[in-house]
Design a protein around this motif. Structure first.
Motif, PDB file in Angstrom:
ATOM      1  N   GLU A 231       0.814  -1.219   0.000  1.00  0.00           N
ATOM      2  CA  GLU A 231       0.000   0.000   0.000  1.00  0.00           C
ATOM      3  C   GLU A 231       0.851   1.275   0.000  1.00  0.00           C
ATOM      4  O   GLU A 231       0.339   2.369  -0.275  1.00  0.00           O
ATOM      5  N   THR A 232       2.160   1.139   0.281  1.00  0.00           N
ATOM      6  CA  THR A 232       3.044   2.317   0.309  1.00  0.00           C
ATOM      7  C   THR A 232       3.755   2.549  -1.028  1.00  0.00           C
ATOM      8  O   THR A 232       4.507   3.508  -1.158  1.00  0.00           O
ATOM      9  N   ILE A 233       3.509   1.679  -1.997  1.00  0.00           N
ATOM     10  CA  ILE A 233       4.257   1.770  -3.257  1.00  0.00           C
ATOM     11  C   ILE A 233       4.011   3.089  -3.964  1.00  0.00           C
ATOM     12  O   ILE A 233       4.939   3.692  -4.528  1.00  0.00           O
ATOM     13  N   ALA A 234       2.795   3.585  -3.962  1.00  0.00           N
ATOM     14  CA  ALA A 234       2.472   4.812  -4.702  1.00  0.00           C
ATOM     15  C   ALA A 234       3.332   5.984  -4.254  1.00  0.00           C
ATOM     16  O   ALA A 234       3.819   6.765  -5.068  1.00  0.00           O
ATOM     17  N   ARG A 235       3.532   6.121  -2.949  1.00  0.00           N
ATOM     18  CA  ARG A 235       4.323   7.261  -2.478  1.00  0.00           C
ATOM     19  C   ARG A 235       5.823   7.022  -2.576  1.00  0.00           C
ATOM     20  O   ARG A 235       6.611   7.935  -2.361  1.00  0.00           O
ATOM     21  N   ARG A 236       6.201   5.781  -2.875  1.00  0.00           N
ATOM     22  CA  ARG A 236       7.616   5.469  -3.058  1.00  0.00           C
ATOM     23  C   ARG A 236       8.008   5.441  -4.540  1.00  0.00           C
ATOM     24  O   ARG A 236       9.147   5.122  -4.868  1.00  0.00           O
ATOM     25  N   LEU A 237       7.076   5.780  -5.424  1.00  0.00           N
ATOM     26  CA  LEU A 237       7.270   5.535  -6.846  1.00  0.00           C
ATOM     27  C   LEU A 237       8.463   6.286  -7.419  1.00  0.00           C
ATOM     28  O   LEU A 237       9.269   5.721  -8.174  1.00  0.00           O
ATOM     29  N   GLU A 238       8.626   7.543  -7.079  1.00  0.00           N
ATOM     30  CA  GLU A 238       9.727   8.324  -7.636  1.00  0.00           C
ATOM     31  C   GLU A 238      11.071   7.793  -7.147  1.00  0.00           C
ATOM     32  O   GLU A 238      12.036   7.724  -7.913  1.00  0.00           O
ATOM     33  N   THR A 239      11.123   7.424  -5.865  1.00  0.00           N
ATOM     34  CA  THR A 239      12.362   6.848  -5.328  1.00  0.00           C
ATOM     35  C   THR A 239      12.667   5.509  -5.969  1.00  0.00           C
ATOM     36  O   THR A 239      13.820   5.189  -6.264  1.00  0.00           O
ATOM     37  N   PHE A 240      11.626   4.715  -6.213  1.00  0.00           N
ATOM     38  CA  PHE A 240      11.800   3.430  -6.888  1.00  0.00           C
ATOM     39  C   PHE A 240      12.379   3.631  -8.283  1.00  0.00           C
ATOM     40  O   PHE A 240      13.312   2.924  -8.688  1.00  0.00           O
ATOM     41  N   LYS A 241      11.857   4.601  -9.001  1.00  0.00           N
ATOM     42  CA  LYS A 241      12.382   4.902 -10.343  1.00  0.00           C
ATOM     43  C   LYS A 241      13.843   5.329 -10.267  1.00  0.00           C
ATOM     44  O   LYS A 241      14.674   4.907 -11.073  1.00  0.00           O
ATOM     45  N   SER A 242      14.173   6.170  -9.294  1.00  0.00           N
ATOM     46  CA  SER A 242      15.546   6.651  -9.133  1.00  0.00           C
ATOM     47  C   SER A 242      16.492   5.504  -8.790  1.00  0.00           C
ATOM     48  O   SER A 242      17.592   5.405  -9.351  1.00  0.00           O
TER      49      SER A 242
END
Length: 980
Positions: free
Chosen positions: A493-504
């Motif tokens: 459920e926390t993936i959406a707010r981690r998306l930019e960091t995940f991309k980086s």
């Protein structure tokens, strides 16, 4: 070329490297893992590491091909197919020649386009290596590219990219000029017959490819991608496998081989006899008084290699002669100070063979000083049996143990980017961080992929730690991503707010790939010594170092390091200013000393300056004779002030201008004169991700109608169609007077394809208020008002992640994508920009072009010499050599966009890519420069933003700002005494 400095690029690489790479022990020697073992045998791997997790997981990749055929036999059989027994040719003239190039018998010519096939019978099924006996033919001087098909199909993706290299040598020995400085030696091709196995062109696999053949009739097809060659024969066999050193040493003992005695042979690195590239030439190193030969102030070409010798597959050979049969030690004095924390690997061949398995990946650790690597296992040196007489030592760049890890990370990047793309299809690129999108339910495979990649990355970390002897900075970016993936698995459920960091963090894996992809190494000399001799000391003694440091410190007070002075004396000397980096200047100076000065007798001093300094120097009467790499708006602006020469009046100008596309000269023409010669030229093309378009069942758009149809289809999946947005470039202190903003590529493309122009009335007024311009402006702004495209985009990163699977961008981005996104190899391409379909069915694809230029100053006192320099510098041979050397230093990202059409053909573009460039180049349109023209791009952008941001009517906006443009043109024409 853009103002790129080598150390700027290296600094970026080092910053990435510091976060992902550690310094491995200098004594570490790679064991040279077999490709087949890497895919199917984990016997030599730590039990904690699952070998099956490593390697590429691409279904059509070589790793999976080997897994599929891992139980196939390796027949001890040799099948030879004569080149002249071909069975089929397609779109190719396959002439048979005999007794060619010193080899008796027949051979077939393979052109640079089309394909040629051979049929043959296989008695014993199994895996075979394939060797091609070939001879390069005269062409562009680039390596030869081919695709190899078996029974009409590529058995694995890598088989579509095979490289067959040329051989180069020094034209003459190093000589010295009148001042005692070494002169640069030109490298020339030495065509010869070679037998090369089909193998990895980029070093991703350390051994030649294996191809499976069942029993019966088969065919092999070579599809030409670049350059011509003669083919003598094709051979299917098994590559001889080198034994381990222990087995070889036991053979030495059983054969009764004795140590040689009292032998110390030193071979200078700069005297390499053969090379795989013309950019592997002798270089100067003055960092230490221990380099041989050495001089504190004079030029000594005393080393070879460096960043020019960093790409997998590049090699050099040295000739040695030993006085007696016996066992010898080999040492190499080297320096690898180019990429901190990196290890550079080399394969070593003696007389064309690996002496033992350990020579497959010799490691040279990072060091800021010159070091001696006495080749061994870290405890004792290896021994090599050499017979009396001449021998050849060959060192070849290889990725060594890193090749397997590199392939694995590339596969991981693709998998993670695929999931990222699936996520943004649900959430959009800017998700609501407080919303639970239930991604684990909407993307069922997501958690499984994340879990698998955690294990894969952990395996890589374990492998790296095993190599380095513990945890290190090399694993930092990997561990960071592992930590985040685990968190996302535990709390989806926390993936959406981690998306930019995940991309980086995923992008950092690509940076990790880049950091280990290049293996630079400099060599001072090689040593072949009997075991009773110690290797030479490579560090200078204290007083010698002090003398060197004090001497170089004192010289620094009298040396302008931005000035590269000529060593030639005489009255014929010109001064050239470059607005590029010092590395570009050094290459230009070397080419000048190599050919221009000897041919013309004109000496040249080069100085690196900023463009803003040039105008001040001209006003002060202290300018150079020639300046180049200037932005295209400057020559006419200088001409308005009577500061530059009209080059069209010089002898041979009509011949010189034939080197360029007619559009390249347009920005430099004014008042019936031509005030510059083009150096570089760029224009847009259409980039697209083949994998994503196939996924979405979309075709590459050919017309603007197709574009407007594909944009909504992409937006349904939260994906983008990319268009170039340019930004203001401040080139002086006063933004109002000196800021330049080119005409937007998208608007220019639409305008020219509709038959419009930028100026009218003989370039005395803006044409942006004409009906065709207004229509083009409305179409352009609708992309951002109706289709809501973003105003700012990061093309390369979004293209890499898949957020922007199709985009119009400058063609030079091709080189950048190749470097920063190696995992996308084979998954993307570029083609012609969409056009406007005509009544007869043809498509107009006009595009605006920009570039840089070279000028001659009006105050020059050596105008004839300056003109001869401009003629020489823009010639095909010089531009081709300059481009190749720039690429050797900066890598593919530094490939120049030379305006010389014939020189482009000599740059290592594949034929299919070169053909696309040439076809799009036919549609290029130059943008004329006029007095006050700097207002055009600026106010066109103002009109655009007033529509897109302030919601103004597009017709009123463009009419309003066109008035400002016309007022400035009238004002400037009056200021410079031009009729209105």
């Amino acid at each position: 070329m853009a103002n790129v400095n080598k150390y700027g690029i290296v600094k970026v690489v080092l910053l990435v490297t510091l976060s992902a790479v550690c310094i491995l022990p200098q004594s570490f020697q790679s064991k040279g893992m077999s490709t087949v073992k890497a895919a199917s045998n984990a016997a030599d791997t730590s039990e904690t590491i699952s070998e099956q997790m490593l390697g590429s997981k691409s279904e059509n990749g070589y790793d999976q091909y080997l897994v599929k055929h891992q139980n196939a036999p390796r027949p001890d059989q040799e099948i030879i197919i004569p080149g002249d027994t071909f069975s089929k040719v397609v779109d190719m003239k396959a002439n048979v020649v005999n007794d060619m190039a010193g080899l008796a018998g027949n051979a077939v010519e393979s052109d640079e386009t089309g394909s040629i096939s051979w049929e043959f019978d296989v008695t014993n099924e199994g895996l075979y290596n394939i060797a091609i006996n070939f001879h390069p033919m005269e062409g562009k001087g680039a390596d030869i590219d081919r695709e190899l098909l078996v029974d009409g199909e590529a058995p694995f993706a890598e088989s579509r990219n095979l490289v067959f290299g040329r051989v180069w040598t020094s034209k003459a020995e190093i000589a010295r000029d009148k001042r005692g400085n070494d002169t640069h030696v030109q490298q020339v091709e030495l065509p010869m017959w070679q037998e090369t196995y089909a193998q990895s062109a980029d070093g991703r696999h350390n051994e030649p490819y294996l191809y499976y053949f069942s029993q019966g009739k088969h065919s092999i097809t070579l599809v030409s991608a670049k350059e011509k060659m003669l083919i003598r024969s094709i051979k299917l066999n098994q590559v001889e496998q080198a034994k381990g050193y222990e087995a070889v040493a036991a053979e030495y003992e059983s054969n009764g081989y004795k140590d040689a005695s009292d032998v110390m042979i030193k071979v200078q690195g700069e005297l390499a006899s053969l090379k795989s590239s013309q950019v592997l030439y002798p270089m100067m190193d003055r960092s230490s008084p221990s380099t041989e030969p050495y001089h504190m102030s004079q030029i000594r070409l005393n080393t070879i290699g460096g960043f020019n010798w960093s790409e997998s597959g590049q090699w050099m050979t040295w000739d040695i002669e030993v006085p007696e049969d016996g066992l010898y030690h080999i040492g190499i004095k080297y320096k690898q100070s180019f990429q901190r924390g990196m290890i550079s690997y080399r394969k070593m061949y003696i007389d064309g063979k690996l002496p033992f398995q350990e020579a497959d990946g010799i490691a040279f650790g990072f060091s800021t000083n010159w070091e001696m690597n006495e080749l061994g296992d870290g405890k004792s040196p290896y021994q090599y049996y050499l017979t009396k007489g001449k021998h050849e030592i060959k060192l070849e760049v290889t990725l060594g143990e890193m090749a397997l890890l590199l392939r694995t990370v590339e596969s991981s990047v693709l998998d993670l980017n695929y999931i990222f793309r699936r996520i943004i299809m649900v959430t959009g690129t800017v998700p609501d961080e407080y919303r639970d999108y239930q991604l684990d339910k909407k993307i069922p495979e997501m958690i499984e992929v994340f879990t698998k990649q955690i294990e894969v990355l952990k395996s890589i970390v374990e492998r790296v730690e095993k190599i380095s002897g513990g945890s290190s900075d090399r694993t930092a970016s990997l561990n960071r991503l592992i930590f985040q993936l685990q968190d996302m698995v535990d709390a989806p459920e926390t993936i959406a707010r981690r998306l930019e960091t995940f991309k980086s963090n995923t992008s950092s894996l690509g940076d990790w790939i880049y950091s280990i992809n290049y293996m630079p190494l400099s060599i001072d000399y090689l040593v072949i010594a009997s075991p009773d001799k110690k290797m030479p000391a490579v560090k200078a003694k204290f007083f010698k170092r002090m003398k060197h440091q004090v001497g170089t410190f004192m010289l620094s007070f009298f040396t302008d390091y931005n000035l590269l002075s000529s060593t030639e004396k005489g009255s014929k000397k010109i001064t050239v200013w470059m607005t590029q980096g010092i590395d570009q200047a050094k290459i230009a100076k070397r080419l000048i000393d190599e050919s221009f000065t000897p041919e013309t007798g004109v000496a040249v001093d080069i100085k690196v300056v900023s463009e803003g300094v040039l105008m001040q120097a001209m006003l002060a009467g202290r300018g150079p004779d020639v300046s180049f790499a200037l932005p295209e708006d400057k020559p006419v602006n200088y001409a308005l002030r009577n500061a530059v020469e009209d080059l069209s009046k010089y002898p041979g100008f009509d011949k010189v201008k034939q080197r360029f596309h007619e559009s390249a000269l347009v920005p430099y023409e004014f008042n019936k004169g031509t005030f510059a010669l083009p150096i570089e030229q760029q224009f847009p093309v259409l980039f697209y991700r083949k994998d994503i378009l196939e996924e979405m069942n979309l075709e590459v758009p050919q017309t603007w109608e197709d574009v407007f149809e594909i944009i909504p289809e992409l937006q349904k999946q939260n994906l983008l169609f990319g268009f170039p947005i340019q930004v203001l470039v401040k080139t002086g202190a006063n933004v109002q007077d000196n800021a330049t903003l080119p005409v937007n590529f998208t608007f220019g493309t639409m305008l020219f394809q509709n038959g419009g122009e930028i100026y009218r009335k003989g370039d005395k007024a803006s044409a942006l208020d004409t009906e065709v311009s207004v229509k083009s402006f409305i179409d352009w702004t609708e992309l951002y008002t109706t289709y809501k495209l973003p105003l700012t985009t990061d093309f390369v990163n979004r293209f890499r992640s898949g957020e922007m699977p199709i985009a119009i961008a400058d063609y030079t981005r091709f080189n950048l994508i190749n470097v920063v996104a190696p995992e996308l190899k084979g998954l993307w391409n570029f083609t012609l920009v969409p056009g406007l379909e005509q009544a007869d069915g043809t498509i107009h694809r006009e595009v605006p072009a920009t570039g840089t230029a070279a000028i001659m100053l009006k105050d020059s006192k050596h105008k004839e010499e300056a003109w001869s320099f401009l003629d020489w510098w823009t010639s095909t041979d010089v531009q081709a050599k300059y481009s190749l050397e720039i690429e050797a230093i900066f890598g593919p990202a530094g490939r120049t966009s030379t305006a010389n059409l014939e020189a482009v053909a000599r740059i290592p573009w594949q034929v299919k890519d070169y053909n696309v460039l040439m076809e799009q180049w036919k549609w290029a349109k130059g943008l004329p420069e006029v007095a006050g023209g700097y207002f055009t791009g600026r106010h066109l952008d103002n009109a655009f933003r007033s529509v897109v941001i302030s919601n103004e009517d597009p017709r009123e906006a463009i009419d309003h700002y066109t008035k400002f443009i016309n007022e400035e043109i009238v004002k400037k024409r009056k200021e410079f005494g031009l009729p209105n």
